[in-house]
Design a protein around this motif. Structure first.
Motif, PDB file in Angstrom:
ATOM      1  N   ALA A 109       0.823  -1.213   0.000  1.00  0.00           N
ATOM      2  CA  ALA A 109       0.000   0.000   0.000  1.00  0.00           C
ATOM      3  C   ALA A 109       0.857   1.264   0.000  1.00  0.00           C
ATOM      4  O   ALA A 109       1.832   1.379   0.734  1.00  0.00           O
ATOM      5  CB  ALA A 109      -0.920   0.003   1.219  1.00  0.00           C
ATOM      6  N   GLY A 110       0.499   2.192  -0.882  1.00  0.00           N
ATOM      7  CA  GLY A 110       1.200   3.466  -0.959  1.00  0.00           C
ATOM      8  C   GLY A 110       2.337   3.498  -1.949  1.00  0.00           C
ATOM      9  O   GLY A 110       2.893   4.572  -2.216  1.00  0.00           O
ATOM     10  N   LEU A 111       2.681   2.340  -2.516  1.00  0.00           N
ATOM     11  CA  LEU A 111       3.794   2.294  -3.463  1.00  0.00           C
ATOM     12  C   LEU A 111       3.343   2.676  -4.876  1.00  0.00           C
ATOM     13  O   LEU A 111       2.166   2.593  -5.218  1.00  0.00           O
ATOM     14  CB  LEU A 111       4.411   0.894  -3.487  1.00  0.00           C
ATOM     15  N   THR A 148     -14.848 -15.128 -10.091  1.00  0.00           N
ATOM     16  CA  THR A 148     -13.879 -14.025 -10.204  1.00  0.00           C
ATOM     17  C   THR A 148     -14.503 -12.651 -10.016  1.00  0.00           C
ATOM     18  O   THR A 148     -14.063 -11.667 -10.589  1.00  0.00           O
ATOM     19  CB  THR A 148     -13.145 -14.055 -11.559  1.00  0.00           C
ATOM     20  N   ASP A 149     -15.547 -12.533  -9.201  1.00  0.00           N
ATOM     21  CA  ASP A 149     -16.252 -11.261  -9.071  1.00  0.00           C
ATOM     22  C   ASP A 149     -15.367 -10.118  -8.583  1.00  0.00           C
ATOM     23  O   ASP A 149     -15.704  -8.957  -8.762  1.00  0.00           O
ATOM     24  CB  ASP A 149     -17.440 -11.416  -8.109  1.00  0.00           C
ATOM     25  N   THR A 150     -14.262 -10.440  -7.933  1.00  0.00           N
ATOM     26  CA  THR A 150     -13.428  -9.368  -7.374  1.00  0.00           C
ATOM     27  C   THR A 150     -12.124  -9.176  -8.136  1.00  0.00           C
ATOM     28  O   THR A 150     -11.281  -8.395  -7.705  1.00  0.00           O
ATOM     29  CB  THR A 150     -13.083  -9.676  -5.899  1.00  0.00           C
ATOM     30  N   LEU A 151     -11.948  -9.841  -9.253  1.00  0.00           N
ATOM     31  CA  LEU A 151     -10.659  -9.806  -9.941  1.00  0.00           C
ATOM     32  C   LEU A 151     -10.241  -8.393 -10.323  1.00  0.00           C
ATOM     33  O   LEU A 151      -9.099  -7.987 -10.134  1.00  0.00           O
ATOM     34  CB  LEU A 151     -10.712 -10.686 -11.200  1.00  0.00           C
ATOM     35  N   PHE A 152     -11.187  -7.592 -10.867  1.00  0.00           N
ATOM     36  CA  PHE A 152     -10.835  -6.261 -11.352  1.00  0.00           C
ATOM     37  C   PHE A 152     -11.122  -5.138 -10.346  1.00  0.00           C
ATOM     38  O   PHE A 152     -10.959  -3.970 -10.685  1.00  0.00           O
ATOM     39  CB  PHE A 152     -11.587  -5.973 -12.658  1.00  0.00           C
ATOM     40  N   ASN A 153     -11.523  -5.488  -9.148  1.00  0.00           N
ATOM     41  CA  ASN A 153     -11.913  -4.458  -8.182  1.00  0.00           C
ATOM     42  C   ASN A 153     -10.818  -3.433  -7.925  1.00  0.00           C
ATOM     43  O   ASN A 153     -11.083  -2.243  -7.787  1.00  0.00           O
ATOM     44  CB  ASN A 153     -12.328  -5.102  -6.854  1.00  0.00           C
ATOM     45  N   CYS A 154      -9.578  -3.881  -7.824  1.00  0.00           N
ATOM     46  CA  CYS A 154      -8.485  -2.978  -7.469  1.00  0.00           C
ATOM     47  C   CYS A 154      -7.475  -2.778  -8.599  1.00  0.00           C
ATOM     48  O   CYS A 154      -6.431  -2.163  -8.392  1.00  0.00           O
ATOM     49  CB  CYS A 154      -7.759  -3.495  -6.220  1.00  0.00           C
ATOM     50  N   ILE A 155      -7.782  -3.303  -9.779  1.00  0.00           N
ATOM     51  CA  ILE A 155      -6.863  -3.102 -10.904  1.00  0.00           C
ATOM     52  C   ILE A 155      -7.575  -2.442 -12.083  1.00  0.00           C
ATOM     53  O   ILE A 155      -7.041  -2.415 -13.198  1.00  0.00           O
ATOM     54  CB  ILE A 155      -6.202  -4.432 -11.352  1.00  0.00           C
ATOM     55  N   GLY A 156      -8.749  -1.896 -11.828  1.00  0.00           N
ATOM     56  CA  GLY A 156      -9.503  -1.244 -12.889  1.00  0.00           C
ATOM     57  C   GLY A 156      -8.867   0.036 -13.388  1.00  0.00           C
ATOM     58  O   GLY A 156      -9.185   0.507 -14.485  1.00  0.00           O
ATOM     59  N   ASN A 157      -7.977   0.611 -12.595  1.00  0.00           N
ATOM     60  CA  ASN A 157      -7.319   1.860 -12.993  1.00  0.00           C
ATOM     61  C   ASN A 157      -5.914   1.641 -13.557  1.00  0.00           C
ATOM     62  O   ASN A 157      -5.195   2.600 -13.816  1.00  0.00           O
ATOM     63  CB  ASN A 157      -7.250   2.816 -11.795  1.00  0.00           C
ATOM     64  N   VAL A 158      -5.552   0.363 -13.750  1.00  0.00           N
ATOM     65  CA  VAL A 158      -4.246   0.040 -14.310  1.00  0.00           C
ATOM     66  C   VAL A 158      -4.326   0.124 -15.822  1.00  0.00           C
ATOM     67  O   VAL A 158      -5.285  -0.345 -16.431  1.00  0.00           O
ATOM     68  CB  VAL A 158      -3.801  -1.375 -13.873  1.00  0.00           C
ATOM     69  N   LEU A 181      -6.800  -9.564  -4.107  1.00  0.00           N
ATOM     70  CA  LEU A 181      -6.089  -8.380  -4.600  1.00  0.00           C
ATOM     71  C   LEU A 181      -6.521  -7.079  -3.928  1.00  0.00           C
ATOM     72  O   LEU A 181      -6.165  -5.999  -4.402  1.00  0.00           O
ATOM     73  CB  LEU A 181      -6.285  -8.255  -6.113  1.00  0.00           C
ATOM     74  N   THR A 182      -7.259  -7.168  -2.825  1.00  0.00           N
ATOM     75  CA  THR A 182      -7.765  -5.946  -2.202  1.00  0.00           C
ATOM     76  C   THR A 182      -6.648  -5.008  -1.760  1.00  0.00           C
ATOM     77  O   THR A 182      -6.823  -3.789  -1.752  1.00  0.00           O
ATOM     78  CB  THR A 182      -8.644  -6.290  -0.986  1.00  0.00           C
ATOM     79  N   GLY A 183      -5.488  -5.566  -1.430  1.00  0.00           N
ATOM     80  CA  GLY A 183      -4.372  -4.731  -1.005  1.00  0.00           C
ATOM     81  C   GLY A 183      -3.839  -3.839  -2.105  1.00  0.00           C
ATOM     82  O   GLY A 183      -3.116  -2.868  -1.843  1.00  0.00           O
ATOM     83  N   LEU A 184      -4.208  -4.138  -3.358  1.00  0.00           N
ATOM     84  CA  LEU A 184      -3.682  -3.361  -4.478  1.00  0.00           C
ATOM     85  C   LEU A 184      -4.464  -2.089  -4.744  1.00  0.00           C
ATOM     86  O   LEU A 184      -4.080  -1.292  -5.597  1.00  0.00           O
ATOM     87  CB  LEU A 184      -3.666  -4.228  -5.749  1.00  0.00           C
ATOM     88  N   CYS A 185      -5.559  -1.894  -3.996  1.00  0.00           N
ATOM     89  CA  CYS A 185      -6.356  -0.681  -4.200  1.00  0.00           C
ATOM     90  C   CYS A 185      -5.565   0.573  -3.850  1.00  0.00           C
ATOM     91  O   CYS A 185      -5.879   1.669  -4.329  1.00  0.00           O
ATOM     92  CB  CYS A 185      -7.641  -0.747  -3.366  1.00  0.00           C
ATOM     93  N   GLN A 186      -4.548   0.425  -3.027  1.00  0.00           N
ATOM     94  CA  GLN A 186      -3.742   1.565  -2.600  1.00  0.00           C
ATOM     95  C   GLN A 186      -2.382   1.605  -3.289  1.00  0.00           C
ATOM     96  O   GLN A 186      -1.481   2.299  -2.855  1.00  0.00           O
ATOM     97  CB  GLN A 186      -3.539   1.514  -1.067  1.00  0.00           C
TER      98      GLN A 186
END
Length: 261
Positions: free
Chosen positions: A10-12, A59-69, A36-41
């Motif tokens: 987180a924060g990196l 896979t309902d959560t696969l893109f939750n935290c990588i949608g902005n990549v 992948l929830t830790g990748l939201c930050q």
């Protein structure tokens, strides 16, 4: 352990992050909800997920935290469906290599409105193309090579409102029927169909509306060129590759003015 490690990022800000297994196939892990929830930050330019066996809860959560990549690569996964796509996703390049799709997931992929490059390759179970891409106005490149696709009515119906599509690769598939309808992809510059059995070309001018096409590869497609107007309409064509096919007489003469190869 993997989830805890990802939360520690987180924060990196990183250019590329690769998550998964690499060598020992006996130790392949299942993808768990929230992994992948830790990748939201974490700010990333490219994310690679590699070698996961099965996906929990579709896979309902696969893109939750990588949608902005900007770039996402999914490699060698037991992924049968594309998960829910977050609103206002910023993914511009998406690759699905060696996944477990049986049908091209065009409807879900059409929710990636910023998508410019899409590659779905080397999927041994991928045989159907029954869904259509819709509203991908930024899409420029689609690579669907090295699958086992069999479909007809190629290639306009599959691409609804995708006006900027320039590169289409359908090579190394099974059977494709070309109807001559390229209305929705008339701005194509590159079309690769090599090593895919084609039905349609050779007897009538199926490429008539591809006025801007500069590169065409129909090598080893079992095409029999019987008509002098087989390639009518390809006024901008510069490169034509058609090794491994058959010709009836001198049917190519007079078709090309700009051809260089």
């Amino acid at each position: 352990m993997m989830q805890t490690s990802l939360q520690g990022l987180a924060g990196l800000q990183v250019s590329r992050l690769i998550v998964g297994e690499f060598r020992d196939s006996k130790n392949l892990q299942d993808f768990k909800r929230g992994l992948l929830t830790g990748l939201c930050q974490v700010q990333m330019e490219e994310f690679v997920l590699i070698c996961f066996r099965e996906f929990e809860d579709d896979t309902d959560t696969l893109f939750n935290c990588i949608g902005n990549v900007s770039t996402v690569r999914l490699v060698d996964l037991g992924l049968e469906e594309i998960s829910q796509v977050p609103a206002r996703s910023k993914v511009k390049q998406l690759e699905c290599k060696k996944c477990s799709f049986e049908d091209v997931p065009a409807l879900k992929l059409s929710l990636f409105k910023e998508l410019r490059v899409l590659r779905i390759t080397k999927n041994k179970r991928l045989k159907n193309f029954s869904q259509n891409f819709e509203g991908l106005t930024n899409l420029e490149v689609i690579d669907l090579s090295e699958n086992r696709l069999t479909f007809s009515s190629c290639c306009s119906p599959q691409f609804q409102n995708c006006p900027n599509l320039k590169h289409l690769n359908l090579s190394f598939n099974s059977n494709i029927r070309l109807t001559g309808d390229f209305t929705n992809v008339k701005n194509l510059l590159y079309l690769d169909l090599q090593h895919t059995t084609l039905f349609g070309p050779g007897s009538y001018p199926v490429f008539l509306s591809l006025q801007k096409l500069i590169y065409l590869d129909i090598s080893h497609t079992k095409t029999e060129v019987k008509s002098q107007c087989t390639f009518c309409g390809l006024n901008s064509l510069q490169v034509l590759k058609m090794a491994g096919n058959s010709f009836e007489g001198n049917k190519l003469a007079g078709n090309f003015k700009n051809l260089s190869h």
